[in-house]
Design a protein around this motif. Structure first.
Motif, mmCIF file in Angstrom:
data_model
loop_
_atom_site.group_PDB
_atom_site.id
_atom_site.type_symbol
_atom_site.label_atom_id
_atom_site.label_comp_id
_atom_site.label_asym_id
_atom_site.label_seq_id
_atom_site.Cartn_x
_atom_site.Cartn_y
_atom_site.Cartn_z
ATOM 1 N N SER A 61 0.798 -1.237 0.000
ATOM 2 C CA SER A 61 0.000 0.000 0.000
ATOM 3 C C SER A 61 0.821 1.273 0.000
ATOM 4 C CB SER A 61 -0.961 0.028 1.193
ATOM 5 O OG SER A 61 -1.886 -1.019 1.082
ATOM 6 N N LEU A 62 2.119 1.175 0.288
ATOM 7 C CA LEU A 62 3.021 2.339 0.224
ATOM 8 C C LEU A 62 2.418 3.570 0.884
ATOM 9 C CD1 LEU A 62 4.651 2.108 -3.309
ATOM 10 C CD2 LEU A 62 5.699 1.717 -1.106
ATOM 11 N N ASN A 63 1.921 3.363 2.071
ATOM 12 C CA ASN A 63 1.448 4.469 2.903
ATOM 13 C C ASN A 63 0.396 5.329 2.212
ATOM 14 O OD1 ASN A 63 3.292 3.728 4.947
ATOM 15 N ND2 ASN A 63 4.929 4.819 3.867
ATOM 16 N N GLY A 64 -0.501 4.721 1.489
ATOM 17 C CA GLY A 64 -1.592 5.463 0.880
ATOM 18 C C GLY A 64 -1.217 6.292 -0.320
ATOM 19 N N GLU A 65 -0.046 6.079 -0.897
ATOM 20 C CA GLU A 65 0.389 6.887 -2.035
ATOM 21 C C GLU A 65 0.017 6.251 -3.368
ATOM 22 O OE1 GLU A 65 4.536 7.383 -1.485
ATOM 23 O OE2 GLU A 65 4.331 8.730 0.229
ATOM 24 N N LYS A 66 -0.810 5.246 -3.345
ATOM 25 C CA LYS A 66 -1.127 4.503 -4.558
ATOM 26 C C LYS A 66 -1.659 5.401 -5.671
ATOM 27 C CE LYS A 66 -4.047 0.729 -6.245
ATOM 28 N NZ LYS A 66 -4.920 -0.404 -5.857
ATOM 29 N N GLU A 67 -2.594 6.267 -5.354
ATOM 30 C CA GLU A 67 -3.216 7.088 -6.400
ATOM 31 C C GLU A 67 -2.202 8.010 -7.058
ATOM 32 O OE1 GLU A 67 -6.944 10.210 -7.046
ATOM 33 O OE2 GLU A 67 -6.694 9.164 -5.132
ATOM 34 N N ASP A 68 -1.335 8.638 -6.256
ATOM 35 C CA ASP A 68 -0.326 9.539 -6.817
ATOM 36 C C ASP A 68 0.618 8.776 -7.742
ATOM 37 O OD1 ASP A 68 -1.371 11.684 -5.497
ATOM 38 O OD2 ASP A 68 0.077 11.614 -3.844
ATOM 39 N N ILE A 69 1.004 7.587 -7.314
ATOM 40 C CA ILE A 69 1.946 6.811 -8.119
ATOM 41 C C ILE A 69 1.284 6.352 -9.415
ATOM 42 C CG2 ILE A 69 3.283 4.676 -8.186
ATOM 43 C CD1 ILE A 69 3.787 5.086 -5.177
ATOM 44 N N LEU A 70 0.034 5.894 -9.329
ATOM 45 C CA LEU A 70 -0.665 5.469 -10.538
ATOM 46 C C LEU A 70 -0.847 6.626 -11.512
ATOM 47 C CD1 LEU A 70 -3.369 3.042 -9.101
ATOM 48 C CD2 LEU A 70 -1.301 2.444 -10.361
ATOM 49 N N ASN A 71 -1.137 7.810 -10.989
ATOM 50 C CA ASN A 71 -1.302 8.987 -11.862
ATOM 51 C C ASN A 71 0.021 9.352 -12.532
ATOM 52 O OD1 ASN A 71 -4.021 9.230 -11.274
ATOM 53 N ND2 ASN A 71 -3.717 10.706 -9.619
ATOM 54 N N THR A 72 1.104 9.291 -11.767
ATOM 55 C CA THR A 72 2.424 9.594 -12.333
ATOM 56 C C THR A 72 2.792 8.570 -13.402
ATOM 57 O OG1 THR A 72 3.128 10.584 -10.242
ATOM 58 C CG2 THR A 72 4.858 9.903 -11.780
ATOM 59 N N MET A 73 2.521 7.325 -13.101
ATOM 60 C CA MET A 73 2.817 6.243 -14.034
ATOM 61 C C MET A 73 2.065 6.436 -15.346
ATOM 62 S SD MET A 73 2.362 2.325 -12.918
ATOM 63 C CE MET A 73 2.513 0.963 -14.068
ATOM 64 N N LYS A 74 0.785 6.781 -15.255
ATOM 65 C CA LYS A 74 -0.012 6.958 -16.468
ATOM 66 C C LYS A 74 0.421 8.202 -17.234
ATOM 67 C CE LYS A 74 -4.173 5.473 -16.647
ATOM 68 N NZ LYS A 74 -5.646 5.240 -16.495
ATOM 69 N N SER A 75 0.757 9.257 -16.514
ATOM 70 C CA SER A 75 1.221 10.479 -17.176
ATOM 71 C C SER A 75 2.514 10.216 -17.944
ATOM 72 C CB SER A 75 1.440 11.572 -16.126
ATOM 73 O OG SER A 75 1.981 12.735 -16.715
ATOM 74 N N ALA A 76 3.428 9.482 -17.331
ATOM 75 C CA ALA A 76 4.690 9.154 -18.002
ATOM 76 C C ALA A 76 4.439 8.297 -19.223
ATOM 77 C CB ALA A 76 5.624 8.435 -17.036
ATOM 78 N N THR A 77 3.534 7.338 -19.106
ATOM 79 C CA THR A 77 3.250 6.447 -20.234
ATOM 80 C C THR A 77 2.616 7.215 -21.385
ATOM 81 O OG1 THR A 77 2.946 4.614 -18.688
ATOM 82 C CG2 THR A 77 2.104 4.317 -20.914
ATOM 83 N N ARG A 78 1.679 8.109 -21.066
ATOM 84 C CA ARG A 78 1.060 8.931 -22.133
ATOM 85 C C ARG A 78 2.122 9.734 -22.871
ATOM 86 N NH1 ARG A 78 -3.634 10.144 -18.598
ATOM 87 N NH2 ARG A 78 -5.425 9.008 -19.440
#
Length: 400
Positions: A30-47
């Motif tokens: 769960s990485l201390n509740g940072e899941k949403e931020d990481i997923l958003n960063t991941m998708k932004s980088a992929t785009r």
């Protein structure tokens, strides 16, 4: 000179990889509740990588931040797509990994774009070259006549062959990605190109069991008085082991019964390719008619290669685990004895000016003359194809 200057670049695989690794950690911890931020960063980088960096969904290796210049193993045109890792198939594999880690179909759809690019660049023979060019074959030939022809160390780019290569995992990295795409959802769109590359692999296999570096076979590029090496049976860069691995994956995932015999024939050839004592290792490539060690590029002499030998020892253990045939283990003691016999004395280690911190490691020459057991140290002088030259002697100092 400008081709030698490579400012800080975007590296294709790493941009997405950081996010993919973190995402796997999210699901576990769960990485201390940072899941949403990481997923958003991941998708932004992929785009960004898919929409701005890629060319029609294809990639090379490195890019300047403003995308004004890019490189595969050599500087590339904007319209070029690199196959050998860490190029386009590597990105495709990473996108599928991200899809598995997140369950987000966005990554699968991005992987589909990469797969379609690879299908577009698949040669009529069924394999892939190191690179292809969306601007057409004339544009690619022009690149070979300018950038490629200037490759001093990269002699494989100094000739336009017009065929496919197994070198540097070119064809196999693309083939493995298409296999993953096919078995992911049994999508028939990927069945035909996958069957095409499987047919290519079976057609290009020599009766004795090995594969050439390039196919269809060409013999028209001798170099520095030596015959064209691209038809030789090749272990270098894991050509034969990686092809075997891909065919095993096809056998397991698709149940193709006709590929079992070619797999076994190739695996048993690796036993035959081991040299006799006292130099009981493996070479990088072999002449087809007599299965003797052969040369490759000007700095890859006819030799037994200690690094390749270590890799093949591990392969033999893997083939034993697959088959339970002890013949795959029988040559390992002699191979280890050969490696230990090549341990360099401390006087030579000091000349090399580098030493491992691991007391269990030994320093050995990379290339060993298969007839005399003498080390073959490679040196170079000059700075480019016009004034440069590779040469070989028994002096360990200033090796490349």
């Amino acid at each position: 000179m400008k081709h030698m200057l490579k400012p800080v670049c975007i590296k294709v695989g790493l941009t997405l990889f950081a996010g993919a690794c973190l995402c796997g950690g999210i699901q576990a911890h769960s990485l201390n509740g940072e899941k949403e931020d990481i997923l958003n960063t991941m998708k932004s980088a992929t785009r960004y990588m898919m929409d701005s960096v890629s060319y029609r969904g294809g990639f090379v290796w490195n890019y300047l931040p403003d995308l004004s210049r890019s490189w595969g193993e050599m500087e590339a045109k904007r319209t070029m797509v690199w196959i050998q890792p860490p190029g386009t198939p590597s990105v495709g594999h990473l996108l599928l990994d991200a899809y598995h880690a997140t369950g987000d179909k966005f990554y699968y759809e991005a992987a589909e774009k990469v797969a379609n690019v690879l299908i577009w660049g698949q040669l009529e023979c069924g394999g892939w070259n190191y690179v292809f060019d969306f601007a057409g074959e004339n544009s690619l030939k022009e690149w070979y006549e300018t950038v490629g022809k200037s490759g001093w160390r990269l002699e494989e780019f100094r000739h336009y062959y017009g065929n496919a290569t197994y070198d540097d995992l070119g064809t196999i990295s693309a083939a493995k990605f298409l296999l993953r795409m096919y078995v992911e959802k049994n999508d028939p769109a990927y069945k035909a190109p996958l069957e095409k590359v499987i047919h290519f692999i079976l057609e290009s296999q020599y009766p004795v069991g090995g594969w050439p570096q390039r196919y269809p076979l060409r013999y028209d590029h001798p170099f520095e008085g030596k015959e064209d090496y691209s038809s030789f049976i090749t272990l270098n860069d894991d050509v034969t082991p990686e092809i075997i691995d891909f065919l095993i994956q096809c056998y397991q995932a698709m149940g193709l019964q006709n590929i079992k015999e070619p797999i076994m024939r190739a695996m048993y050839l690796t036993i035959t390719l081991q040299q006799g004592e006292p130099y009981a290792g493996w070479a990088d490539q072999y002449t087809v008619t007599d299965l003797k060690p052969a040369h490759a590029r000007s700095y890859e002499p006819r030799s037994v290669n200690t690094g390749t030998t270590v890799g093949m020892i591990y392969q033999m253990m893997e083939y034993y685990k697959l088959t339970a045939d002890t013949r795959f283990l029988s040559g390992i003691p002699a191979a280890i004895k050969f490696l230990e016999s090549q341990k360099l004395p401390e006087t030579e280690v000091r000349k090399w000016h580098r030493k491992s911190d691991n007391p269990d490691e030994i320093l050995v020459p990379r290339f060993i003359d298969p007839d005399t057991g003498k080390p073959l140290y490679v040196h170079r002088k000059g700075g480019n194809i016009y004034n440069g030259k590779y040469y070989i002697d028994q002096n360990i100092e200033n090796t490349i």
